[in-house]
Design a protein around this motif. Structure first.
Motif, PDB file in Angstrom:
ATOM      1  N   TRP A   1      55.136   1.114-101.848  1.00  0.00           N
ATOM      2  CA  TRP A   1      53.649   0.334-101.394  1.00  0.00           C
ATOM      3  C   TRP A   1      53.578   0.057-100.059  1.00  0.00           C
ATOM      4  O   TRP A   1      52.615   0.221 -99.346  1.00  0.00           O
ATOM      5  CB  TRP A   1      53.719  -0.681-102.506  1.00  0.00           C
TER       6      TRP A   1
ATOM      7  N   GLU B   1      48.790   0.870-110.464  1.00  0.00           N
ATOM      8  CA  GLU B   1      48.616  -0.291-109.671  1.00  0.00           C
ATOM      9  C   GLU B   1      48.453  -1.508-109.987  1.00  0.00           C
ATOM     10  O   GLU B   1      48.859  -2.402-109.285  1.00  0.00           O
ATOM     11  CB  GLU B   1      47.412   0.043-108.608  1.00  0.00           C
TER      12      GLU B   1
ATOM     13  N   TYR C   1      53.889  -4.987-105.409  1.00  0.00           N
ATOM     14  CA  TYR C   1      54.110  -5.069-103.814  1.00  0.00           C
ATOM     15  C   TYR C   1      54.618  -6.304-103.585  1.00  0.00           C
ATOM     16  O   TYR C   1      53.744  -7.062-103.525  1.00  0.00           O
ATOM     17  CB  TYR C   1      52.911  -4.367-103.231  1.00  0.00           C
TER      18      TYR C   1
ATOM     19  N   ALA D   1      50.739  -4.035-107.119  1.00  0.00           N
ATOM     20  CA  ALA D   1      50.247  -3.071-106.066  1.00  0.00           C
ATOM     21  C   ALA D   1      48.827  -2.954-105.867  1.00  0.00           C
ATOM     22  O   ALA D   1      48.794  -2.782-104.414  1.00  0.00           O
ATOM     23  CB  ALA D   1      50.733  -1.716-106.338  1.00  0.00           C
TER      24      ALA D   1
END
Length: 255
Positions: free
Chosen positions: A99, A128, A133, A138
């Protein structure tokens, strides 16, 4: 008022057999615009002429991450030539999901798009929201790391729902950075896997999504059905019937 478009991936087999005829049918069904994913060997001039003939707007195009990284100038110039400014990265393979690297690359691609008058967006699936991240999902991570003038949001509301989040909350959160949403419906199979269905035949609160999108200044709601249990053309026709019924009941869509 939201304009209604169609993601042409839904009709991928029909397009492969008859690209021009399929686009004409999409226009006849009442869709105002189309979001491309493949051009089936047609030149930009051929596509532009077909759009002129049918009255369809090229509202966006899904283009592979690798192509946008490695053939950026060619991708941008082709899309601008057909009258499309919105270039959208639609999917990342598991191998591509570093990411921090993705965010850095999206910034680079976004700068090249901006310099030429195009707009880069990123389209989500469910991963996602299940991958992270740093401390963030993400999804939130990449949009926090890359500024809005270099990366816009194309929110697939169905996948947000499937990931366990509220699409309306995400529409509100990204208002002003959200020119396009994907409008699709699903129901869960016995094993919990998603089955995409015609609008109104699944569990998504489509009316709430459209109301929030209109309030958030979204321009396009794009109908998509990844897989169809009946004829794809019949499916997109039935989804448009749902949209027209919703419009007739006072919904903020332009059909």
């Amino acid at each position: 008022m939201l304009k209604i478009g169609l993601q042409l991936y839904t009709l991928r087999e029909e397009l492969e057999q008859d690209f021009e005829g399929t686009l004409r049918k999409v226009a006849e069904l009442g869709y105002a615009g189309v979001e491309f994913f493949h051009f089936f060997g047609r030149t930009a001039d051929e596509v532009k002429e077909l759009l002129r003939e049918t009255g369809l707007v090229a509202l966006g195009a899904h283009r592979p991450y690798d192509a946008m990284l490695n053939d950026t100038e060619q991708e941008i110039s082709y899309n601008l030539a057909i009258g499309n400014r919105n270039v959208i990265i639609p999917f990342l393979t598991e191998e591509q999901r570093n990411w921090e690297e993705v965010a850095a690359n999206l910034r680079i691609i976004g700068e090249k798009c901006k310099a030429q008058g195009a707009v880069l967006s990123y389209h989500n699936h469910d991963f996602e929201f299940t991958e992270h991240y740093g401390e963030r999902t993400a999804f939130d991570g990449i949009f926090e790391e890359v500024p809005a003038d270099l990366l816009q949001v194309e929110l697939d509301t169905c996948w947000v729902h499937f990931a366990g989040y509220d699409p309306v909350e995400y529409i509100n959160k990204y208002a002003g950075r959200l020119p396009i949403i994907h409008l699709k419906d699903l129901k869960k199979r016995e094993d919990g896997s998603p089955e995409t269905v015609v609008l109104g035949e699944g569990e998504i609160n489509l009316a709430a999504i459209l109301e929030a999108a209109a309030a958030a200044g979204v321009e396009w709601a794009v109908v998509e059905q990844d897989y169809c249990s009946r004829s794809p053309l019949e499916s997109v026709s039935d989804s448009m019937k749902w949209v027209k019924t919703y419009a007739n009941q006072g919904g903020k869509v332009n059909v």
